[in-house]
Design a protein around this motif. Sequence first.
Motif, PDB file in Angstrom:
ATOM      1  N   MET A   1      56.561  34.188   2.507  1.00  0.00           N
ATOM      2  CA  MET A   1      57.615  34.924   3.215  1.00  0.00           C
ATOM      3  C   MET A   1      56.982  35.958   4.137  1.00  0.00           C
ATOM      4  N   PHE A   2      57.521  36.083   5.333  1.00  0.00           N
ATOM      5  CA  PHE A   2      56.987  37.013   6.301  1.00  0.00           C
ATOM      6  C   PHE A   2      58.068  37.973   6.758  1.00  0.00           C
ATOM      7  N   HIS A   3      57.674  39.186   7.032  1.00  0.00           N
ATOM      8  CA  HIS A   3      58.603  40.155   7.565  1.00  0.00           C
ATOM      9  C   HIS A   3      57.821  41.219   8.312  1.00  0.00           C
TER      10      HIS A   3
ATOM     11  N   ILE B   1      42.314  44.035   5.068  1.00  0.00           N
ATOM     12  CA  ILE B   1      43.519  43.843   4.263  1.00  0.00           C
ATOM     13  C   ILE B   1      44.351  42.691   4.832  1.00  0.00           C
ATOM     14  N   ALA B   2      44.511  42.661   6.143  1.00  0.00           N
ATOM     15  CA  ALA B   2      45.376  41.669   6.786  1.00  0.00           C
ATOM     16  C   ALA B   2      44.722  40.299   6.895  1.00  0.00           C
ATOM     17  N   ASN B   3      43.383  40.274   6.970  1.00  0.00           N
ATOM     18  CA  ASN B   3      42.674  39.051   7.331  1.00  0.00           C
ATOM     19  C   ASN B   3      41.873  38.451   6.193  1.00  0.00           C
ATOM     20  N   ASP B   4      41.781  39.154   5.068  1.00  0.00           N
ATOM     21  CA  ASP B   4      40.935  38.719   3.949  1.00  0.00           C
ATOM     22  C   ASP B   4      39.501  38.470   4.388  1.00  0.00           C
ATOM     23  N   SER B   5      39.034  39.273   5.317  1.00  0.00           N
ATOM     24  CA  SER B   5      37.661  39.158   5.804  1.00  0.00           C
ATOM     25  C   SER B   5      36.765  40.164   5.100  1.00  0.00           C
TER      26      SER B   5
ATOM     27  N   SER C   1      52.508  39.153   6.052  1.00  0.00           N
ATOM     28  CA  SER C   1      53.077  38.648   4.813  1.00  0.00           C
ATOM     29  C   SER C   1      53.524  39.797   3.915  1.00  0.00           C
ATOM     30  N   ARG C   2      54.376  39.470   2.965  1.00  0.00           N
ATOM     31  CA  ARG C   2      54.830  40.481   2.006  1.00  0.00           C
ATOM     32  C   ARG C   2      53.647  41.049   1.230  1.00  0.00           C
ATOM     33  N   GLU C   3      52.720  40.185   0.832  1.00  0.00           N
ATOM     34  CA  GLU C   3      51.558  40.656   0.078  1.00  0.00           C
ATOM     35  C   GLU C   3      50.741  41.652   0.900  1.00  0.00           C
ATOM     36  N   THR C   4      50.541  41.337   2.182  1.00  0.00           N
ATOM     37  CA  THR C   4      49.793  42.252   3.042  1.00  0.00           C
ATOM     38  C   THR C   4      50.529  43.575   3.201  1.00  0.00           C
ATOM     39  N   THR C   5      51.845  43.510   3.362  1.00  0.00           N
ATOM     40  CA  THR C   5      52.641  44.729   3.481  1.00  0.00           C
ATOM     41  C   THR C   5      52.499  45.590   2.229  1.00  0.00           C
TER      42      THR C   5
END
Length: 216
Positions: free
Chosen positions: A1-3, A89-93, A20-24
Amino acid sequence: MFHVKHSPGGDTGAGAKIVSRETTERLTIFVELLGRWNRKINLVSQNDLPHLWTRHIEDSLQLEPLLPTGEPFVDLGSGGGFPGLILAIANDSPVTLIEVDQRKASFLREAARATGVNATIIASRLEQVDLPPTRYVTARALAPLSRLLGWATRFLAEDGVCLFLKGRTADDELTAVASEWHMIVSRRPSRTDPDGVILRLSEIRRVSEPDRAAGR
């Protein structure tokens, strides 16, 4: 889910990045932690705290589409985590954050732990750090290009790319380094700062003395 990510005060900003919700959730953990630490050390201006999402997080996230997912990178002068920790956080880098201020480095370690980021934090001057070459180097509001390029190329692989968030002086800075550096410059306007620009610099090399003498 994206928001669309948002601040508790509803400050989403124009053109907000969809994540994504997880990133948020991870970004929210970061924001809450920064707010607590900011009472003791100056990570961001107190005036910026109500606008943290747009002025700092959204600004940092503008580099995310330019950084391949999972690609290790080095962030110079990471300060309060912008842009390096936000991108990770956003990119999993995996990211190496270099920050000379010991207190800010301590915050970065705690923020990386709390948000589950694969981060190495180095509390040292850039000139004193030795790392294996990396394909991507990032920085935000750190120094003029005349100094920034010298620092960045110490860590950059031969085919590497620099991703820099710059302000209104970007054109003047590019002009100032034209006789010293050869590079391919790609630019796009900032979504969060009307005077800002995103620079993608590739094929970076110092101009040799013979090249300068020949006017190349």
